[in-house]
Design an enzyme around this catalytic site. Structure first.
Site, PDB file in Angstrom:
ATOM      1  CG  ASP A 148     -19.656   1.834  48.300  1.00 22.43           C
ATOM      2  OD1 ASP A 148     -20.697   0.896  47.685  1.00 22.43           O
ATOM      3  OD2 ASP A 148     -18.645   1.902  47.857  1.00 22.43           O
ATOM      4  CG  ASN A 149     -14.171   0.803  49.430  1.00 20.48           C
ATOM      5  OD1 ASN A 149     -15.025   0.618  48.476  1.00 20.48           O
ATOM      6  ND2 ASN A 149     -13.054  -0.079  49.839  1.00 20.48           N
ATOM      7  N   GLY A 159     -18.364   0.963  43.546  1.00 20.31           N
ATOM      8  CA  GLY A 159     -19.528   1.659  43.512  1.00 20.31           C
ATOM      9  C   GLY A 159     -19.399   2.994  43.107  1.00 20.31           C
ATOM     10  CE1 TYR A 212     -16.765 -12.583  44.101  1.00 15.58           C
ATOM     11  CE2 TYR A 212     -17.638 -13.541  41.984  1.00 15.58           C
ATOM     12  CZ  TYR A 212     -17.771 -12.779  43.142  1.00 15.58           C
ATOM     13  OH  TYR A 212     -19.015 -12.203  43.380  1.00 15.58           O
ATOM     14  CE  LYS A 272     -19.339 -13.018  48.315  1.00 15.67           C
ATOM     15  NZ  LYS A 272     -19.381 -11.738  49.112  1.00 15.67           N
ATOM     16  CB  THR A 283     -12.074  -7.006  49.102  1.00 16.92           C
ATOM     17  OG1 THR A 283     -11.012  -5.950  48.806  1.00 16.92           O
ATOM     18  CG2 THR A 283     -13.319  -5.908  49.463  1.00 16.92           C
ATOM     19  CB  ALA A 322     -24.355 -10.276  48.909  1.00 17.40           C
ATOM     20  N   GLY A 339     -22.987   0.660  45.368  1.00 17.89           N
ATOM     21  CA  GLY A 339     -22.632  -0.319  44.134  1.00 17.89           C
ATOM     22  C   GLY A 339     -24.014  -0.530  43.462  1.00 17.89           C
ATOM     23  CG  PHE A 340     -25.747  -3.153  39.890  1.00 18.19           C
ATOM     24  CD1 PHE A 340     -26.898  -2.458  39.228  1.00 18.19           C
ATOM     25  CD2 PHE A 340     -25.500  -4.635  39.782  1.00 18.19           C
ATOM     26  CE1 PHE A 340     -27.781  -3.358  38.489  1.00 18.19           C
ATOM     27  CE2 PHE A 340     -26.841  -5.456  39.001  1.00 18.19           C
ATOM     28  CZ  PHE A 340     -27.733  -4.737  38.369  1.00 18.19           C
TER      29      PHE A 340
END
Ligand code: UDP
Length: 325
Positions: free
Chosen positions: A31-32, A36, A149, A153, A95, A117, A10-11
């Site tokens: 990573d799936n 990304g 979201y 988190k 996820t 994160a 990803g980024f």
């Protein structure tokens, strides 16, 4: 050091992988490719110390084997971006919650350090800026999808801290504030890549709401530098840190003007009502400013890259072959 980066294509993950490889670490990426891209890690494939696996963190045997092989896990795999969250709430919640559950459960078996994160979204619609790590989190109702979201988190954070308190798993939680830079895609609604692309293509620059809402943008290399230092610092274990740029708050309308100026674009700036941009009744955060004093005290953190340079770098990326505007 050997590190696993979930979401490493990803980024932020790919920039972190680059920094770790540069300093001599061995890096494993899981990573799936849901958000990304393999291009993000293309140039890393040349290094013998770089390994990648295209799979989900929810694939338990794969995730377990990778965690066994490393000293530290950077758990960055997540569904991010308000647009994505509003459009695919089930995927976002599952996820973010199950992925973190899996990583913590497996890391705990061997007591491997995990950097989790999280996001400044967890502060929700609190207006008490700057946000301190111990500030209250102010969520909206469950009927409004965007809060899923922040809540997902926040659950990740609770779970990580629970593992630390109950099982002595070494965890560090980081709340990232509007991280931007090359390789960030505009596909999931993020404002900087969107505005820069629109400006470069001469399209309308779409400011949502009245544009008075403000943000502070942090360059990805400043974030990566902080992540690496936090992972090495034993005093960070069991703690939550904001990572952001507290010096350059800018309204979204002024950001649109600045992007136009830096790219010498003739694009028109237009205001789009939130209902049209996201969903009916969408609630935005009016301001989002980090208090980074805790991070400064621990690692001497000082963001180095300022907004104009950020915009120039993002613009250079989109005009390069890799960015393909
Ligand atoms: N935004 C905008 N135009 C766009 C994309 C985003 O005006 O094309 C606004 C968005 O409504 C928010 C801010 O820019 O107020 C930052 O959005 P982003 O999705 O980048 O991050 P957020 O701070 O919402 O997590």
């Amino acid at each position: 050091m050997k590190a696993l980066i979930t979401g490493g294509a990803g980024f932020v993950g790919s920039h972190l992988a680059e920094a770790l490889i540069e300093r001599g670490d061995e890096v494993f990426v899981l990573d799936n490719l849901s958000t990304g891209s393999i291009e993000n890690i293309e140039r890393l494939k040349k290094s013998e110390r770089f390994h990648y696996t295209i799979d989900s963190v929810l694939n338990e045997p794969v995730c377990a084997e990778l965690i066994d092989r490393v000293d530290v896990v950077y758990h960055l795999a997540a569904a991010v971006g308000v647009k994505l969250i509003v459009e695919s709430p089930v995927n976002t919640i599952e996820t973010n919650v199950h992925g973190t559950e899996m990583v913590l459960k497996l890391a705990n078996k061997k007591k491997k350090k995990v950097i989790i994160a999280s996001t400044s979204e967890v502060y929700g619609k609190s207006t008490e800026v700057p946000f301190h790590e111990d500030s209250d989190l102010v969520m909206g109702p469950t009927s409004k999808g965007r809060w899923s979201y922040a809540c997902s988190k926040a659950i990740d954070e609770f779970l990580a801290l629970a593992y630390f308190k109950e099982k002595r798993l070494p965890v560090v939680i980081v709340r990232l504030f509007n991280t931007v830079g090359p390789r960030q895609t505009g596909r999931y609604g993020m404002v900087v890549p969107n505005f820069v692309k629109q400006a470069l293509l001469g399209q309308k620059i779409t400011v949502f709401g009245d544009g008075t809402q403000s943000r502070c943008f942090t360059y990805v290399s400043d974030v990566v530098g902080a992540l690496v230092k936090l992972a090495q610092n034993d005093d960070a274990v069991g703690e939550v840190y904001n990572i952001g740029n507290d010096g350059e708050e800018i309204s979204i309308l002024d950001l649109a003007k600045r992007v136009k100026e830096r790219t010498r674009s003739k694009s028109e700036i237009v205001l789009i009502p939130y209902d049209e941009a996201y969903e009916a009744g969408f609630e935005d955060m009016p301001r989002r400013v980090p208090d980074t004093s805790k991070l400064k005290k621990l690692i001497g953190y000082e963001p180095k890259v300022h907004l104009d340079e950020i915009l120039d770098n993002v613009s250079a990326y989109f005009t390069s072959d890799k960015g393909r505007v």
